[in-house]
Structures are given as structure tokens and as C-alpha cells.
Design a protein around this motif. Structure first.
Motif, PDB file in Angstrom:
ATOM      1  N   GLY A  68      31.163  52.078  29.514  1.00 15.37           N
ATOM      2  CA  GLY A  68      31.964  52.794  28.525  1.00 15.37           C
ATOM      3  C   GLY A  68      33.451  52.579  28.719  1.00 15.37           C
ATOM      4  N   HIS A  69      34.149  52.277  27.614  1.00 10.63           N
ATOM      5  CA  HIS A  69      35.589  52.041  27.737  1.00 10.63           C
ATOM      6  C   HIS A  69      36.350  52.291  26.440  1.00 10.63           C
ATOM      7  N   GLU A  70      35.659  52.467  25.316  1.00 10.02           N
ATOM      8  CA  GLU A  70      36.313  52.595  24.009  1.00 10.02           C
ATOM      9  C   GLU A  70      36.407  54.078  23.679  1.00 10.02           C
ATOM     10  N   LEU A 166      40.147  52.626  18.702  1.00 11.70           N
ATOM     11  CA  LEU A 166      41.314  51.800  18.982  1.00 11.70           C
ATOM     12  C   LEU A 166      41.367  51.397  20.451  1.00 11.70           C
ATOM     13  N   GLY A 167      40.496  51.979  21.267  1.00 13.81           N
ATOM     14  CA  GLY A 167      40.478  51.645  22.670  1.00 13.81           C
ATOM     15  C   GLY A 167      39.984  50.248  22.964  1.00 13.81           C
ATOM     16  N   CYS A 168      39.297  49.612  21.985  1.00 11.30           N
ATOM     17  CA  CYS A 168      38.826  48.256  22.240  1.00 11.30           C
ATOM     18  C   CYS A 168      38.628  47.482  20.936  1.00 11.30           C
ATOM     19  N   GLY A 169      37.387  47.521  20.371  1.00 16.25           N
ATOM     20  CA  GLY A 169      37.003  46.578  19.332  1.00 16.25           C
ATOM     21  C   GLY A 169      37.843  46.617  18.068  1.00 16.25           C
ATOM     22  N   VAL A 170      38.087  47.802  17.537  1.00 18.66           N
ATOM     23  CA  VAL A 170      38.840  47.880  16.287  1.00 18.66           C
ATOM     24  C   VAL A 170      40.289  47.445  16.508  1.00 18.66           C
ATOM     25  N   MET A 171      40.862  47.820  17.643  1.00 20.93           N
ATOM     26  CA  MET A 171      42.227  47.365  17.952  1.00 20.93           C
ATOM     27  C   MET A 171      42.261  45.857  18.120  1.00 20.93           C
ATOM     28  N   ILE A 192      35.805  34.728  10.414  1.00 19.02           N
ATOM     29  CA  ILE A 192      34.463  34.228  10.702  1.00 19.02           C
ATOM     30  C   ILE A 192      33.815  35.161  11.711  1.00 19.02           C
ATOM     31  N   GLY A 193      32.763  35.859  11.261  1.00 19.01           N
ATOM     32  CA  GLY A 193      32.102  36.867  12.086  1.00 19.01           C
ATOM     33  C   GLY A 193      32.528  38.251  11.670  1.00 19.01           C
ATOM     34  N   CYS A 194      31.615  39.024  11.079  1.00 21.43           N
ATOM     35  CA  CYS A 194      31.996  40.298  10.461  1.00 21.43           C
ATOM     36  C   CYS A 194      31.270  41.482  11.088  1.00 21.43           C
ATOM     37  N   GLY A 195      31.263  41.524  12.419  1.00 24.15           N
ATOM     38  CA  GLY A 195      30.882  42.736  13.119  1.00 24.15           C
ATOM     39  C   GLY A 195      32.071  43.670  13.156  1.00 24.15           C
ATOM     40  N   GLY A 196      32.087  44.577  14.145  1.00 26.82           N
ATOM     41  CA  GLY A 196      33.174  45.545  14.208  1.00 26.82           C
ATOM     42  C   GLY A 196      34.538  44.908  14.361  1.00 26.82           C
ATOM     43  N   VAL A 197      34.657  43.901  15.232  1.00 24.06           N
ATOM     44  CA  VAL A 197      35.954  43.254  15.442  1.00 24.06           C
ATOM     45  C   VAL A 197      36.368  42.468  14.203  1.00 24.06           C
ATOM     46  N   GLY A 198      35.439  41.694  13.641  1.00 23.61           N
ATOM     47  CA  GLY A 198      35.766  40.910  12.459  1.00 23.61           C
ATOM     48  C   GLY A 198      36.150  41.771  11.274  1.00 23.61           C
ATOM     49  N   ASP A 199      35.421  42.858  11.056  1.00 19.87           N
ATOM     50  CA  ASP A 199      35.764  43.738   9.941  1.00 19.87           C
ATOM     51  C   ASP A 199      37.111  44.417  10.162  1.00 19.87           C
ATOM     52  N   ALA A 200      37.440  44.703  11.415  1.00 18.20           N
ATOM     53  CA  ALA A 200      38.771  45.241  11.692  1.00 18.20           C
ATOM     54  C   ALA A 200      39.846  44.208  11.373  1.00 18.20           C
ATOM     55  N   ALA A 201      39.551  42.930  11.615  1.00 14.76           N
ATOM     56  CA  ALA A 201      40.502  41.879  11.243  1.00 14.76           C
ATOM     57  C   ALA A 201      40.657  41.798   9.730  1.00 14.76           C
ATOM     58  N   CYS A 315      47.916  43.857  21.623  1.00 15.04           N
ATOM     59  CA  CYS A 315      48.487  45.173  21.306  1.00 15.04           C
ATOM     60  C   CYS A 315      49.345  45.689  22.448  1.00 15.04           C
ATOM     61  N   LEU A 316      50.234  46.571  22.118  1.00 15.76           N
ATOM     62  CA  LEU A 316      50.973  47.375  23.071  1.00 15.76           C
ATOM     63  C   LEU A 316      50.589  48.818  22.750  1.00 15.76           C
ATOM     64  N   PRO A 317      49.711  49.434  23.553  1.00 15.74           N
ATOM     65  CA  PRO A 317      49.158  50.739  23.163  1.00 15.74           C
ATOM     66  C   PRO A 317      50.196  51.777  22.795  1.00 15.74           C
ATOM     67  N   GLU A 318      51.270  51.879  23.561  1.00 16.96           N
ATOM     68  CA  GLU A 318      52.260  52.920  23.280  1.00 16.96           C
ATOM     69  C   GLU A 318      52.958  52.691  21.939  1.00 16.96           C
ATOM     70  N   ARG A 319      52.970  51.462  21.465  1.00 21.91           N
ATOM     71  CA  ARG A 319      53.547  51.141  20.153  1.00 21.91           C
ATOM     72  C   ARG A 319      52.500  51.248  19.048  1.00 21.91           C
ATOM     73  N   ASP A 320      51.319  50.672  19.282  1.00 22.66           N
ATOM     74  CA  ASP A 320      50.344  50.494  18.210  1.00 22.66           C
ATOM     75  C   ASP A 320      49.443  51.701  17.970  1.00 22.66           C
ATOM     76  N   PHE A 321      49.020  52.400  19.025  1.00 26.15           N
ATOM     77  CA  PHE A 321      48.086  53.505  18.825  1.00 26.15           C
ATOM     78  C   PHE A 321      48.694  54.630  17.983  1.00 26.15           C
TER      79      PHE A 321
END
Length: 367
Positions: A68-70, A166-171, A192-201, A315-321
Motif C-alpha cells: 500500500g502506498h497510494e 494523487l499519491g501514485c497512479g493518477v498523479m 497508449i494504454g488506458c488503465g488508471g495511469v493512461g486515463d489520468a494522462a 511531480c513536486l507534491p508540495e506544488r502539485d497536490f
């Protein structure tokens, strides 16, 4: 629950005890934070492919892993010297806590930090066995111990099951488009590739004002999900050549930015040739150590442009989150669409199965 020493807390957590074995819910001992550390009460944690890679032994063999990390949660306690967060703060956990001192940080590029850090203390099993926290976080647990720099304070009005994404895949996906790819208004973008990361892109490209957003996948369900996040066109690459399809949708030229969100040599090669001349390829899909790519050097030279990899969406978490959660609260960033279901710790093995079948974008553990 605090033990008699007043120094550790017994919580439920999910571990991978050995390579390829089903995960196990067990008791985890979490120490109070030392200097520079924070203890966080986890409120939600997404089930990410990276956790599955840990369980399968694809990242290392330092078992047992606390998965677990997200995640998002509330700071319970901080150690000496911590000034950035305080008990009671609602935070998103990140796995790239910048050091501020390495050569990347000193050059003003902290999103490339080469010396990111984690908590110095280990969480353990009841028998004292030290646990390796996934990506230095280990958030499939009711509480976890992290470096204080891994905590980014955000508005508590954001639901934790949304914030944690935002802790991992979507970010990673949003950042591949917004940060690494520098997508801007009027661009053409292919993903190319529309799982969670691709759809976030896809969502990131839409947010940036791209006028043509082409989603490529082999699964019709995922292509429909991509449309919901802003794809203007879709290509089923089981049925059609994606390179030719992307070129046909961009005046015969190819896309300005192509984001590869699979992590396979075949899809990387497709992304390389689906770019316009001087276009940008962004690789955010994570390959395995054995994979190789071969391209004609003349093509690499003659097509120009940029071939980039995207670490955590640069990403820079303190800026982007705070910025991204602010857009969510304004109704401009529909992060809730990524949450396919909410589950408990006992449901994680089943969530891995659903992920492998492509049935979900994100299963999210709620505590």
C-alpha cells in the motif's frame, strides 16, 4: 491500540510474506515517530499495480512487504525537527520526499531528486520481523510511519478516497501530460494504454487544452472510460494499426505528444513512430528489468523531438497536490471517476484479481 511501552501501536495491516503468495491481513507494530518522521492514521489507500508487482517479486525480494502506498490520512504524531506538518493535518502521502540537497534539488529541479528519503525506523510484525514498506509508505494499514517529507498537507474537504489517488497512479498520469509532456492548448495527444495511469494522462491533456486526444487500448471497456475522461477519438489496437490510426487523425503527421502508459517494447515502438516530426514521446508505463528496445539510430536522429521518461509524473507534491485538489473542489478535475469501488483490507486479494482482469480503474481501501 498503544502497547505497554508507550512506543508502538498495534494495527491491522496487509503484508506479502513471500513471492507469489496471497496477501495476508495481520498485526503490524508501528513505532512512534523519531526525528524527521510522522505517524499517520490512514483513511484511504488505492490498490495499485505496483503493490501487485511487490507481491509477485517483480520489484525486489526484501520480503515480507507491508503493501500500500497510494494513500491519504491524518497526521497523528510527528518527531523532533518536523515543522512542515503537525498532528491533525490531512495529508496525501508521497513516495518521493525530496531531500533539498542533492545535485538535482540544488539545480532547482527537485522533481528529479536523486536522494529521496523514507522513515529511518522499521515497522515490524509482532515477532519483531522488520517489514519493507512498499515505496517507503506501507499504507495498507490502519496507521503507518513515514518521513515527514512524504506528507503533503491538502484541504480536508477532499474525500480521502479521492485525495489518495494523487499519491501514485493518477498523479503519474496527470503529470506525464502536464509536467513531462508539457501539453498545452491546441496540441494533439495520443495515449497508449488506458488503465488508471493512461486515463489520468487523457484527463491531464484535456485539462491542458489539447484539441485532439486519441486513446489507444485493446479493451473496449477501457476505451469507453477514456472517452469519459476527455478522449476525442479512440483506437482499438487489436483491430487497427495504432500508428496509422493516430497519423490519420492528425492530418497524416502524428501527434505532438504521445504518452506510453503500458511499459512494453511494442507499445514504446508504436509511440515512437506515432509522433509528429520533432514530437515528444513520454514513457510513464513501467517496464520489467528484462525488457529491451531496438530502434534504428537514423530514425532516432531523423525524427528529432524528445524521448522522455516520466518519474511519478515529474511531480513536486508540495506544488502539485494542493493545486490539483483545489481544481477537484472547483469541479474542474473529476478525480472521483477513478474510484471504481471502495473495499476493506480483507478484500485486497480479490481487488488484485479484478485489476488483472481489467475490471476496475481503482479499488480503494477505506478505513
Amino acid at each position: 491500540m498503544q502497547d505497554d511501552s508507550g512506543m508502538t501501536y498495534s494495527v491491522r495491516g496487509v503484508i506479502a510474506r513471500a513471492k507469489g503468495e496471497p496477501v495476508e491481513v495481520t498485526t503490524v507494530l508501528v513505532p512512534d515517530p523519531g526525528p524527521g518522521e510522522a505517524r499517520v492514521r490512514v483513511q484511504a489507500c488505492g490498490v495499485c499495480h505496483t503493490d501487485l508487482h511487490y507481491r509477485a517479486g517483480g520489484i525486489g525480494d526484501d520480503f515480507p512487504y507491508l503493501l500500500g502506498h497510494e494513500a491519504a490520512g491524518v497526521v497523528e504524531a510527528v518527531g523532533d525537527g518536523v515543522t512542515g506538518v503537525a498532528p491533525g493535518d490531512f495529508v496525501i502521502l508521497n513516495w518521493r520526499a525530496v531531500c533539498g540537497q542533492c545535485r538535482a534539488c540544488q539545480r532547482g529541479r527537485p522533481w528529479y531528486c536523486f536522494a529521496t528519503h523514507n522513515a529511518a525506523q522499521k515497522m515490524t510484525l509482532e515477532d519483531g520481523t522488520p517489514l519493507s514498506a512498499a515505496l517507503g509508505i506501507g499504507a495498507f494499514a490502519e496507521q503507518t510511519l513515514v518521513a515527514a517529507g512524504q506528507c503533503t498537507k491538502v484541504d480536508p474537504a477532499v474525500p480521502p478516497e479521492v485525495a489518495g489517488l494523487l499519491g501514485c497512479g493518477v498523479m503519474a498520469g496527470l503529470g506525464a501530460a502536464l509536467n513531462t509532456g508539457a501539453v498545452t492548448r491546441g496540441d494533439s495527444v495520443a495515449v497508449i494504454g488506458c488503465g488508471g495511469v493512461g486515463d489520468a494522462a487523457v484527463l491531464g491533456a484535456s485539462l491542458a487544452g489539447a484539441h485532439t486526444i486519441i486513446a489507444v487500448d485493446v479493451d473496449p471497456r477501457k476505451l469507453e472510460w477514456a472517452r469519459e475522461f476527455g478522449a476525442t477519438h479512440v483506437i482499438n489496437s487489436r483491430e487497427a494499426d495504432p500508428v496509422a490510426g493516430i497519423q490519420a487523425l492528425t492530418g497524416g503527421n502524428g501527434a505532438d505528444v504521445v504518452i506510453e502508459a503500458v511499459g512494453l517494447p511494442e507499445t514504446y515502438r508504436q509511440a515512437f513512430y506515432a509522433r509528429d516530426l520533432a514530437g515528444t514521446l513520454v514513457q510513464v508505463g513501467v517496464p520489467t528489468p528484462d525488457m529491451q528496445i531496438e530502434l534504428p539510430l537514423l530514425d532516432a536522429f531523423g525524427r528529432g523531438g524528445a524521448l522522455k521518461s516520466s518519474w511519478y509524473g515529474d511531480c513536486l507534491p508540495e506544488r502539485d497536490f494542493p493545486m490539483l485538489t483545489g481544481l477537484y473542489l472547483q469541479g474542474r478535475l473529476p478525480l472521483e471517476k477513478f474510484v471504481s469501488e471502495t473495499i476493506t483490507l480483507d478484500d485486497i486479494e480479490d481487488a488484485f484479481t479484478k485489476m488483472e482482469r481489467g475490471d476496475v480503474l481503482r479499488s480503494v481501501v477505506k478505513f
